[in-house]
Write a protein that holds these residues in place. Structure first.
Motif, PDB file in Angstrom:
ATOM      1  N   ALA A 189       0.838  -1.198   0.000  1.00 46.30           N
ATOM      2  CA  ALA A 189       0.000   0.000   0.000  1.00 46.30           C
ATOM      3  C   ALA A 189       0.879   1.257   0.000  1.00 46.30           C
ATOM      4  N   VAL A 190       1.957   1.221   0.784  1.00 43.73           N
ATOM      5  CA  VAL A 190       2.904   2.341   0.755  1.00 43.73           C
ATOM      6  C   VAL A 190       3.506   2.489  -0.638  1.00 43.73           C
ATOM      7  N   ALA A 191       3.836   1.360  -1.274  1.00 41.56           N
ATOM      8  CA  ALA A 191       4.351   1.405  -2.644  1.00 41.56           C
ATOM      9  C   ALA A 191       3.344   2.071  -3.576  1.00 41.56           C
ATOM     10  N   GLY A 192       2.058   1.764  -3.388  1.00 38.72           N
ATOM     11  CA  GLY A 192       1.028   2.413  -4.185  1.00 38.72           C
ATOM     12  C   GLY A 192       0.995   3.909  -3.965  1.00 38.72           C
ATOM     13  N   GLY A 193       1.150   4.332  -2.704  1.00 40.65           N
ATOM     14  CA  GLY A 193       1.193   5.764  -2.422  1.00 40.65           C
ATOM     15  C   GLY A 193       2.380   6.439  -3.083  1.00 40.65           C
ATOM     16  N   VAL A 194       3.535   5.769  -3.079  1.00 37.80           N
ATOM     17  CA  VAL A 194       4.720   6.326  -3.735  1.00 37.80           C
ATOM     18  C   VAL A 194       4.487   6.460  -5.240  1.00 37.80           C
ATOM     19  N   LEU A 195       3.856   5.458  -5.836  1.00 40.97           N
ATOM     20  CA  LEU A 195       3.576   5.527  -7.270  1.00 40.97           C
ATOM     21  C   LEU A 195       2.632   6.679  -7.601  1.00 40.97           C
ATOM     22  N   VAL A 196       1.628   6.910  -6.761  1.00 44.49           N
ATOM     23  CA  VAL A 196       0.733   8.055  -6.973  1.00 44.49           C
ATOM     24  C   VAL A 196       1.536   9.354  -6.915  1.00 44.49           C
ATOM     25  N   ALA A 197       2.438   9.452  -5.932  1.00 41.72           N
ATOM     26  CA  ALA A 197       3.274  10.649  -5.828  1.00 41.72           C
ATOM     27  C   ALA A 197       4.149  10.827  -7.062  1.00 41.72           C
ATOM     28  N   LEU A 198       4.720   9.730  -7.554  1.00 38.87           N
ATOM     29  CA  LEU A 198       5.546   9.815  -8.751  1.00 38.87           C
ATOM     30  C   LEU A 198       4.717  10.252  -9.956  1.00 38.87           C
ATOM     31  N   GLY A 199       3.459   9.807  -9.992  1.00 37.83           N
ATOM     32  CA  GLY A 199       2.596  10.195 -11.099  1.00 37.83           C
ATOM     33  C   GLY A 199       2.206  11.657 -11.053  1.00 37.83           C
ATOM     34  N   LEU A 200       2.144  12.219  -9.849  1.00 42.15           N
ATOM     35  CA  LEU A 200       1.762  13.625  -9.694  1.00 42.15           C
ATOM     36  C   LEU A 200       2.958  14.563  -9.685  1.00 42.15           C
ATOM     37  N   VAL A 201       4.151  14.009  -9.435  1.00 39.85           N
ATOM     38  CA  VAL A 201       5.374  14.817  -9.365  1.00 39.85           C
ATOM     39  C   VAL A 201       6.359  14.284 -10.399  1.00 39.85           C
ATOM     40  N   PRO A 202       6.311  14.811 -11.615  1.00 39.56           N
ATOM     41  CA  PRO A 202       7.193  14.309 -12.671  1.00 39.56           C
ATOM     42  C   PRO A 202       8.672  14.357 -12.328  1.00 39.56           C
ATOM     43  N   ARG A 203       9.081  15.304 -11.500  1.00 42.20           N
ATOM     44  CA  ARG A 203      10.509  15.402 -11.182  1.00 42.20           C
ATOM     45  C   ARG A 203      10.972  14.173 -10.386  1.00 42.20           C
ATOM     46  N   LEU A 204      10.140  13.677  -9.471  1.00 43.47           N
ATOM     47  CA  LEU A 204      10.502  12.477  -8.733  1.00 43.47           C
ATOM     48  C   LEU A 204      10.571  11.279  -9.671  1.00 43.47           C
ATOM     49  N   GLY A 205       9.613  11.206 -10.593  1.00 43.24           N
ATOM     50  CA  GLY A 205       9.640  10.123 -11.552  1.00 43.24           C
ATOM     51  C   GLY A 205      10.875  10.166 -12.429  1.00 43.24           C
ATOM     52  N   GLU A 206      11.296  11.365 -12.816  1.00 46.09           N
ATOM     53  CA  GLU A 206      12.503  11.509 -13.624  1.00 46.09           C
ATOM     54  C   GLU A 206      13.729  11.040 -12.855  1.00 46.09           C
ATOM     55  N   LEU A 207      13.765  11.292 -11.545  1.00 49.17           N
ATOM     56  CA  LEU A 207      14.894  10.879 -10.720  1.00 49.17           C
ATOM     57  C   LEU A 207      15.005   9.363 -10.674  1.00 49.17           C
ATOM     58  N   VAL A 208      13.882   8.684 -10.469  1.00 47.00           N
ATOM     59  CA  VAL A 208      13.904   7.225 -10.427  1.00 47.00           C
ATOM     60  C   VAL A 208      14.227   6.657 -11.801  1.00 47.00           C
ATOM     61  N   ALA A 209      13.714   7.296 -12.850  1.00 49.31           N
ATOM     62  CA  ALA A 209      13.974   6.811 -14.211  1.00 49.31           C
ATOM     63  C   ALA A 209      15.439   6.929 -14.594  1.00 49.31           C
ATOM     64  N   ALA A 210      16.187   7.790 -13.886  1.00 45.70           N
ATOM     65  CA  ALA A 210      17.592   8.005 -14.217  1.00 45.70           C
ATOM     66  C   ALA A 210      18.512   6.942 -13.625  1.00 45.70           C
ATOM     67  N   LEU A 211      17.990   5.992 -12.857  1.00 41.93           N
ATOM     68  CA  LEU A 211      18.837   4.917 -12.346  1.00 41.93           C
ATOM     69  C   LEU A 211      19.500   4.190 -13.513  1.00 41.93           C
ATOM     70  N   PRO A 212      20.778   3.890 -13.424  1.00 42.76           N
ATOM     71  CA  PRO A 212      21.491   3.283 -14.561  1.00 42.76           C
ATOM     72  C   PRO A 212      20.936   1.912 -14.936  1.00 42.76           C
ATOM     73  N   GLY A 213      20.837   1.668 -16.246  1.00 41.08           N
ATOM     74  CA  GLY A 213      20.272   0.426 -16.750  1.00 41.08           C
ATOM     75  C   GLY A 213      20.957  -0.830 -16.249  1.00 41.08           C
ATOM     76  N   PRO A 214      22.298  -0.899 -16.244  1.00 39.54           N
ATOM     77  CA  PRO A 214      22.949  -2.120 -15.772  1.00 39.54           C
ATOM     78  C   PRO A 214      22.621  -2.468 -14.324  1.00 39.54           C
ATOM     79  N   VAL A 215      22.438  -1.446 -13.498  1.00 46.15           N
ATOM     80  CA  VAL A 215      22.130  -1.674 -12.084  1.00 46.15           C
ATOM     81  C   VAL A 215      20.706  -2.203 -11.940  1.00 46.15           C
ATOM     82  N   VAL A 216      19.754  -1.521 -12.583  1.00 42.19           N
ATOM     83  CA  VAL A 216      18.361  -1.966 -12.524  1.00 42.19           C
ATOM     84  C   VAL A 216      18.217  -3.343 -13.177  1.00 42.19           C
TER      85      VAL A 216
END
Length: 486
Positions: free
Chosen positions: A332-359
Motif C-alpha cells: 500500500a505504501v508502494a502504491g502511495g509512492v507511485l501516486v506521488a511519482l505520477g503527480l510529481v514528474p521530477r521524482l519520476g525523472e529521478l527514479v527513471a535516471a537509475l542506470p540500466g545495468p544496475v536496474v
C-alpha cells in the motif's frame, strides 16, 4: 450488582496473519520504496514502447508515463487495502501496465487513432468489471499445472527485459554490452548474493534496495548515469482526462481489447494464486473476484486518464519470496509512492535516471526468482502421471516461441498476434485449453487418475489428508487437484 464486560484484548502480533501485520513506519517506507524500484522500469517501459511505436513526441510520452504511474498507484492501493466487498484482493501485490495490451493498442492506433485506443480500453474495463465474478468461478480450471507454466513463462520472458537493461537498447551504441556495463551488473548480482548470505534481520531484507543505491553510486564515476533531465522536469503535473479527445468505440477495437482483458485476467489469476501460496493465505473465489475487478477498474481509469490496463506484477512476487515480508501495508505504501511519482514528474525523472545495468542486474535476480516460483508450483504436479508432462511441455514451448523468435506471428491476423504474440498469453491460452482437453472432457482422463499431486518419499503426507481451513480456497471450491480434476 452486575459484572461489567471485560475490556477487549488486542490481538498479539503473533496472532495476526503476516499479510495483515503493520511494520514500523521505517520498515514500511523502506520496503515500500523497494517494491517501487523493483517494478518501476517494467511499468514505464509500456508507455515508452507504445509511445515510440505510435510516433508520439517526447512530452506526450512523458504525459503517458505520469498517467501510467498514477493509475498503477491507485490500483495498487485498492488491491492492497480493498474497497468494501467489491474491489481489491487484500494481498501484498503491486500492479502496473501490462505488455499484453501493447500490440493491439498499436494496431488500433494505426487504424483508428488515439481516441479509439482509449475508447476501446474504457469499454474493455467495463467488460472486466462485469466478468470478474464469472471468471473467478472458473479458477478450478487454473490448477498448479496451468498456473505453474504461466508463472514460469512470465519469469523467463522477463529475463530478456533485464538483459536489455544491462547491455543497452541500441546495438550500435559505443557502450553496448561493454565490459563496464557487464562488470557493473555482475558486481550488483554478487553484492545481492553476498548480502543474502551474510546479512540477517531487517538489513538483510533490504538487499535489493541497497544494491540499487550502491550500484548507482558506483555508476556515477563510470559515466553510466544521467540526471540532467531531473532539474528540467516539473514538480507537479497531471494531464486532463481524455487528453486526446472524446473516446471512440470501433467494434473491432473493442472486441480486441476485451480479449486482452481476459488475457490480463489469466495473467493476474496465476500471479495472485502464487502470492496467496507464498504468504500462506489461499484465495477464495470472492478474493479473486475482487482482485480481477480491480484489473477491470484499471481499464476504466486508463481509458479516462490516458493510461494503460494494469496487471499484478510478478517481479514483486519474487521480492516477497526474497525478503519474506508479506504485509499488504508495505505494498500500500508502494502504491502511495507511485501516486506521488505520477503527480510529481521530477521524482519520476529521478527514479527513471537509475542506470540500466544496475536496474537490470537486480531485475535479473527477481525475474529468475519468479521463474523458480513457477517451477516450484509445478513440483506439486505429478508430471509422470497421465498427460501432465505433455501439457506442461507443449504450453511451455508455445509460450517461449514468440520470446525466442520475435515477429513470428507478424504475418497473421491481428487476433492471432493478440493471443500468441506474447509468450505469457500464448502459454496461458495453451495450458488452459490442454488442461480442459485432458482433464475436463468426456474423452479426457478418467476422474481421479490424472494430475494427482506428487508426493515424494522425502516430503510430508499429501495435503488432502490434512483438514481444510474454513474459508480457504480449497474449502470454497472443493480442493481441485494439481491437474485440474474435480
Amino acid at each position: 450488582m452486575g459484572v461489567s464486560d471485560p475490556a477487549p484484548v488486542p490481538p498479539r502480533e503473533q496472532d495476526v496473519h503476516p499479510v495483515d501485520r503493520r511494520p514500523s513506519p521505517g520498515r514500511l517506507a523502506t520496503f515500500g520504496l523497494q517494491h517501487v524500484l523493483v517494478m518501476y522500469t517494467g511499468c514505464v517501459t509500456v508507455p515508452l514502447v507504445f509511445g515510440g511505436a505510435a510516433g508520439l513526441d517526447t512530452s506526450t510520452i512523458g504525459l503517458l508515463i505520469n498517467a501510467d504511474l498514477l493509475v498503477a498507484g491507485l490500483i495498487t492501493l485498492i488491491q492492497s487495502l480493498g474497497v468494501g466487498k467489491v474491489l481489491g484482493v487484500r494481498l501484498p501485490v503491486v500492479t502496473g501496465a501490462t505488455f499484453a495490451g501493447v500490440t493491439p493498442m498499436i494496431l488500433i492506433h494505426g487504424e483508428y487513432g488515439m481516441q479509439a485506443v482509449y475508447g476501446s480500453m474504457l469499454a474493455a474495463g467495463l467488460f472486466g468489471l462485469l466478468m470478474a465474478v464469472p471468471f473467478a468461478r472458473l479458477v478450478r480450471y487454473f490448477p498448479p499445472l496451468v498456473s505453474g507454466v504461466v508463472i514460469t513463462v512470465i519469469g523467463l520472458s522477463l529475463i530478456g527485459v533485464a538483459a536489455g537493461l544491462i547491455t543497452g537498447s541500441d546495438p550500435k551504441a559505443a557502450d553496448y554490452a561493454s565490459g563496464t556495463r557487464l562488470g557493473l551488473a555482475a558486481g550488483v548480482i554478487v553484492f545481492i548474493v553476498l548480502f543474502a548470505r551474510f546479512v540477517r534481520g531487517f538489513a538483510g531484507q533490504t538487499g535489493i534496495l541497497i544494491a540499487l543505491i550502491v550500484g548507482t553510486l558506483v555508476a556515477i564515476p563510470l559515466d553510466l548515469t544521467d540526471f540532467s533531465g531531473v532539474p528540467d522536469a516539473d514538480w507537479v503535473g497531471l494531464a486532463a482526462p481524455f487528453h486526446f479527445g472524446a473516446p471512440e468505440f470501433p467494434v473491432s477495437a473493442v472486441v480486441s481489447m476485451c480479449v486482452v482483458m481476459l488475457v490480463i485476467f489469466t495473467e493476474s489469476t496465476a500471479t495472485m494464486l502464487a502470492v496467496g501460496e507464498a504468504t500462506g493465505r489461499p484465495l477464495t473465489d470472492k478474493d479473486l473476484a475482487r482482485g480481477l475487478a480491480a484489473d477491470g477498474l484499471s481499464g476504466v481509469l486508463g481509458g479516462a486518464m490516458n493510461s494503460f490496463m494494469d496487471t499484478v506484477f510478478s517481479q514483486n512476487v519474487g521480492l516477497i519470496r526474497l525478503t519474506r515480508v508479506s504485509s499488504r501495508y508495505v505494498t500500500a505504501v508502494a502504491g502511495g509512492v507511485l501516486v506521488a511519482l505520477g503527480l510529481v514528474p521530477r521524482l519520476g525523472e529521478l527514479v527513471a535516471a537509475l542506470p540500466g545495468p544496475v536496474v537490470g542486474a537486480a531485475a535479473l535476480v527477481l525475474f529468475a526468482t519468479v521463474t523458480m516460483v513457477g517451477v516450484n508450483t509445478l513440483r506439486r504436479v505429478d508430471l509422470d502421471r497421465g498427460h501432465n508432462l505433455t501439457i506442461a511441455a507443449v504450453a511451455l514451448g508455445i509460450g517461449l516461441l514468440p520470446e525466442m523468435s520475435e515477429g513470428i506471428y507478424a504475418n497473421f491476423p491481428s487476433w492471432v498476434q493478440i493471443v500468441f504474440g506474447s509468450g505469457i498469453t500464448a502459454a496461458a491460452f495453451t495450458a488452459f485449453l490442454l488442461n480442459l482437453l485432458f482433464h475436463h472432457t468426456p474423452w479426457g482422463a478418467a476422474p481421479g487418475r490424472e494430475g494427482v499431486p506428487a508426493t515424494p518419499a522425502t516430503e510430508e503426507p499429501a495435503p488432502e489428508t490434512e483438514p481444510v481451513p474454513e474459508g480457504s480456497a480449497s474449502a470454497d471450491r472443493g480442493a481441485p487437484s494439481a491437474a485440474g480434476t474435480t
